[in-house]
Design a protein around this motif. Structure first.
Motif, PDB file in Angstrom:
ATOM      1  N   LYS B   2       2.077  31.907 -45.201  1.00 41.99           N
ATOM      2  CA  LYS B   2       1.843  32.282 -46.600  1.00 41.99           C
ATOM      3  C   LYS B   2       1.019  33.570 -46.685  1.00 41.99           C
ATOM      4  O   LYS B   2       0.187  33.845 -45.827  1.00 41.99           O
ATOM      5  CB  LYS B   2       1.080  31.152 -47.317  1.00 41.99           C
ATOM      6  N   CYS B   3       1.260  34.350 -47.746  1.00 41.48           N
ATOM      7  CA  CYS B   3       0.455  35.538 -48.018  1.00 41.48           C
ATOM      8  C   CYS B   3      -1.008  35.138 -48.250  1.00 41.48           C
ATOM      9  O   CYS B   3      -1.275  34.083 -48.826  1.00 41.48           O
ATOM     10  CB  CYS B   3       0.998  36.230 -49.265  1.00 41.48           C
ATOM     11  N   GLU B   4      -1.936  36.000 -47.772  1.00 37.09           N
ATOM     12  CA  GLU B   4      -3.363  35.674 -47.926  1.00 37.09           C
ATOM     13  C   GLU B   4      -3.819  35.668 -49.378  1.00 37.09           C
ATOM     14  O   GLU B   4      -4.835  35.084 -49.722  1.00 37.09           O
ATOM     15  CB  GLU B   4      -4.222  36.727 -47.204  1.00 37.09           C
ATOM     16  N   ARG B   5      -3.090  36.397 -50.218  1.00 39.99           N
ATOM     17  CA  ARG B   5      -3.578  36.596 -51.585  1.00 39.99           C
ATOM     18  C   ARG B   5      -2.850  35.753 -52.622  1.00 39.99           C
ATOM     19  O   ARG B   5      -3.326  35.560 -53.719  1.00 39.99           O
ATOM     20  CB  ARG B   5      -3.404  38.059 -51.993  1.00 39.99           C
ATOM     21  N   CYS B   6      -1.621  35.341 -52.297  1.00 39.75           N
ATOM     22  CA  CYS B   6      -0.854  34.597 -53.284  1.00 39.75           C
ATOM     23  C   CYS B   6       0.028  33.594 -52.569  1.00 39.75           C
ATOM     24  O   CYS B   6      -0.084  33.397 -51.364  1.00 39.75           O
ATOM     25  CB  CYS B   6      -0.022  35.547 -54.147  1.00 39.75           C
ATOM     26  N   ASP B   7       0.928  32.969 -53.273  1.00 38.72           N
ATOM     27  CA  ASP B   7       1.730  31.891 -52.694  1.00 38.72           C
ATOM     28  C   ASP B   7       3.047  32.352 -52.080  1.00 38.72           C
ATOM     29  O   ASP B   7       3.806  31.549 -51.553  1.00 38.72           O
ATOM     30  CB  ASP B   7       1.990  30.813 -53.762  1.00 38.72           C
ATOM     31  N   LEU B  27       0.437  39.619 -45.526  1.00 40.20           N
ATOM     32  CA  LEU B  27       0.626  39.744 -46.973  1.00 40.20           C
ATOM     33  C   LEU B  27       2.110  39.671 -47.330  1.00 40.20           C
ATOM     34  O   LEU B  27       2.978  39.955 -46.499  1.00 40.20           O
ATOM     35  CB  LEU B  27       0.070  41.090 -47.455  1.00 40.20           C
ATOM     36  N   CYS B  28       2.353  39.353 -48.580  1.00 42.16           N
ATOM     37  CA  CYS B  28       3.708  39.484 -49.086  1.00 42.16           C
ATOM     38  C   CYS B  28       3.928  40.968 -49.411  1.00 42.16           C
ATOM     39  O   CYS B  28       2.981  41.744 -49.468  1.00 42.16           O
ATOM     40  CB  CYS B  28       3.923  38.610 -50.318  1.00 42.16           C
ATOM     41  N   GLU B  29       5.178  41.335 -49.640  1.00 46.27           N
ATOM     42  CA  GLU B  29       5.482  42.743 -49.892  1.00 46.27           C
ATOM     43  C   GLU B  29       4.683  43.299 -51.051  1.00 46.27           C
ATOM     44  O   GLU B  29       4.136  44.394 -50.997  1.00 46.27           O
ATOM     45  CB  GLU B  29       6.972  42.891 -50.223  1.00 46.27           C
ATOM     46  N   SER B  30       4.593  42.490 -52.101  1.00 43.83           N
ATOM     47  CA  SER B  30       3.961  42.957 -53.321  1.00 43.83           C
ATOM     48  C   SER B  30       2.461  43.182 -53.116  1.00 43.83           C
ATOM     49  O   SER B  30       1.916  44.211 -53.509  1.00 43.83           O
ATOM     50  CB  SER B  30       4.262  41.932 -54.416  1.00 43.83           C
ATOM     51  N   CYS B  31       1.781  42.254 -52.443  1.00 45.83           N
ATOM     52  CA  CYS B  31       0.353  42.433 -52.196  1.00 45.83           C
ATOM     53  C   CYS B  31       0.112  43.564 -51.204  1.00 45.83           C
ATOM     54  O   CYS B  31      -0.899  44.260 -51.268  1.00 45.83           O
ATOM     55  CB  CYS B  31      -0.277  41.141 -51.690  1.00 45.83           C
ATOM     56  N   ALA B  32       1.055  43.749 -50.258  1.00 47.59           N
ATOM     57  CA  ALA B  32       0.904  44.830 -49.285  1.00 47.59           C
ATOM     58  C   ALA B  32       0.967  46.180 -49.981  1.00 47.59           C
ATOM     59  O   ALA B  32       0.179  47.083 -49.698  1.00 47.59           O
ATOM     60  CB  ALA B  32       2.001  44.729 -48.229  1.00 47.59           C
TER      61      ALA B  32
HETATM   62 ZN   LIG Z   1       0.972  38.163 -51.981  1.00 50.88          ZN
END
Ligand SMILES: [Zn+2]
Ligand SMILES: [Zn+2]
Lengths: 356, 171
Positions: B2-7, B27-32
């Protein structure tokens, strides 16, 4: 509010007037940069624009990349503040308009550094200096660029360099420019020669004030156009060591010729301008810039006492609608501005002339 | 993972060394993107789709035949209309068409010779170094200098290169 936080003179807080100030008002250096992983702005979604805005406002504000950068959200800022920032050349007209997520980071105290966010490119870094100091401006912007790059990854490829939305900026992304006062060449009818010579050297020449092709107040902006296939040093050297000194010398030569052959005509021009500025009751912005340009020539030739280049630049700026309204502290419509402008110029110039 | 910041699923994994400490980011792409980390813009599937669509655009001038940019879907025609490119990949997608225009706009300048970001400069440097080590290894093996070859192999391993895979690639 912008009025309280920026240096009111708008000349970049430099205590010293700067080199070659008789001809060069300011030097400016700009870097076009894009952040890797995002499309350029023509293809970026509103979400992407918003992400770039929050990234830039969160990571570059304060002292992270340059001292005291204040985030200005241009989607939120009022019209007057946006106008004032355009008049100071801290942001472009293009960035001031529109309703997309965008903004700028502005140097709080000296107003000579800015980063435009979501203009034509994701980031446009800019540093201004008084007088001829393109290299000083470059050194500073180079440092800021390094710091920005330690925070975000730039869109870059070894072959084409820094990748920009418009291919005319690709490579170094570097635009160097200088704002030149050339009333002498205008008066001896040789300004077109400069324009042609500049074009032959691949420089862009634009009037600084006014919208059309006519340069109001004989103030011109010269800038390089080639950004690919040259190092930054080569671009700087061609501009500041080769081209600009020639043009500056050419303008000085024109002024000397005028003094030798038509001194009384020049004196008449200068003092008529002062007379009009001290007594007119209605004044529009272009007329003010034209008259102040003549006074500036008089200052450069030692014909006027009590008035310095700084005051003239300040008055040229305060004659512009946004700054006039800030100075008066009230919103004024077009008809109200003309008497307000005339009165501001009378007072400010009058105080200086009588003190001198 | 899972991304560190979101689900969302973490698809971007970055390892950096900060003051001697290894820092990992998942991270997910968006948080990255929010963190300024470069991520591939478009999935390969979408890339081939836009490519296929572009090739339908019909005959005519060479620019009409140029496929759309795989990164952003911009066509060369659209670029000529607005004068602005759509994404960094456009430079490679339209390289052949852009070249004469770049040379005209930049007094013949065709390639960048100026400043480079330290990150990508570092990556390039590393790539160059690895290329040199590989060449050394190949030469040592060809000359049957096995001791020298072992040295190159160790240095490649230190540089994080899987030597067996590298030799595979050389064949
Ligand atoms: Zn994320
Ligand atoms: Zn593209």
């Amino acid at each position: 509010m912008i009025g309280g936080s920026l240096d009111p003179s708008g000349r970049g807080g430099d205590p010293a007037r700067g080199r070659d100030g008789d001809v060069v008002l300011t030097s400016r250096v700009r870097l076009a940069r894009n952040i890797a992983g995002f499309s350029f702005l023509t293809r970026a979604s509103r979400d992407d624009r918003r992400r770039i805005v929050s990234l830039a406002s969160a990571r570059f504000a304060g002292d992270a990349v340059s001292p005291g950068l204040r985030w200005v959200d241009l989607a939120e800022a009022d019209t007057l503040e946006r106008h004032a920032l355009v008049e100071r050349r801290l942001i472009s007209r293009q960035l001031a308009a529109g309703d997309e997520p965008r903004g700028a980071l502005i140097a709080e105290d000296d107003g000579r550094t800015s980063i435009m966010v979501n203009e034509e490119d994701h980031l446009r870094l800019q540093v201004m200096r008084a007088g001829l100091d393109v290299r000083g401006a470059w050194d500073e912007i180079d440092r800021i660029d390094d710091r920005v790059e330690s925070i975000v990854e730039y869109a870059f490829c070894p072959k084409f360099g820094y990748l920009t939305a418009c291919p005319t900026n690709v490579g170094t992304g570097l635009r160097v420019s200088a704002m030149l006062h050339m009333p002498g060449l205008k008066l001896i009818n040789e300004i077109d020669k400069v324009r042609r010579a500049a074009k032959a050297m691949n420089l862009a020449v634009r009037g600084y004030y006014g919208e059309g092709s006519e340069a109001v107040g004989d103030i011109y902006q010269l800038s390089n156009q080639t950004t690919l296939g040259r190092t930054e040093e080569e671009i700087l050297a061609a501009f500041t060591d080769d081209i600009l000194p020639k043009i500056i010398e050419y303008e000085r030569h024109a002024r000397r010729r005028l003094l030798e052959s038509r001194r009384s005509v020049v004196e008449d021009l200068v003092h008529r301008a002062i007379g009009t500025l001290l007594h007119a009751r209605l004044m529009n912005a272009d007329e003010a810039v034209k008259l102040l340009s003549h006074v500036r020539l008089g200052v450069a030739l030692g014909m006027v006492s009590g008035v310095g280049f700084d005051l003239i630049e300040e008055l040229m700026l305060h004659a512009q609608p946004g700054h006039l309204q800030l100075a008066v502290g009230a919103e004024l419509n077009q008809a109200q501005r003309r008497p307000a402008r005339a009165s501001l110029l009378r007072e400010r110039l009058g105080a200086a002339v009588s003190a001198g | 993972m899972k991304c560190e910041r979101c689900d969302n699923e973490a698809t971007v994994h970055e390892v950096t060394i900060l003051k001697g400490q290894k820092v990992e980011k998942h991270l997910c792409e968006s948080c990255a993107r929010d963190d300024g980390i470069a991520v591939q813009g478009v999935s390969p599937a979408l890339q081939s789709l836009t490519g296929a669509l572009a090739s339908v655009s019909g005959p005519g001038e060479p620019e009409a035949k140029a496929p759309a940019c795989g990164g952003c879907g911009l066509t060369y025609k659209e670029f000529r209309h607005h004068g602005l490119l759509g994404c960094p990949d456009c430079y490679h997608a339209f390289e052949a068409l852009l070249r004469p225009m770049l040379e005209r706009a930049h007094e013949g300048g065709a390639e960048h010779v100026g400043k480079a970001p330290k990150r990508s400069a570092g990556a390039l440097e590393r790539q160059r170094e690895i290329a040199l080590l590989r060449k050394g290894l190949a030469e040592a093996l060809a000359a049957e200098q096995y001791e020298r070859a072992a040295e190159f192999r160790d240095r490649l391993r230190d540089a994080g290169v899987d030597v067996a895979a590298a030799r595979e690639a050389q064949r």
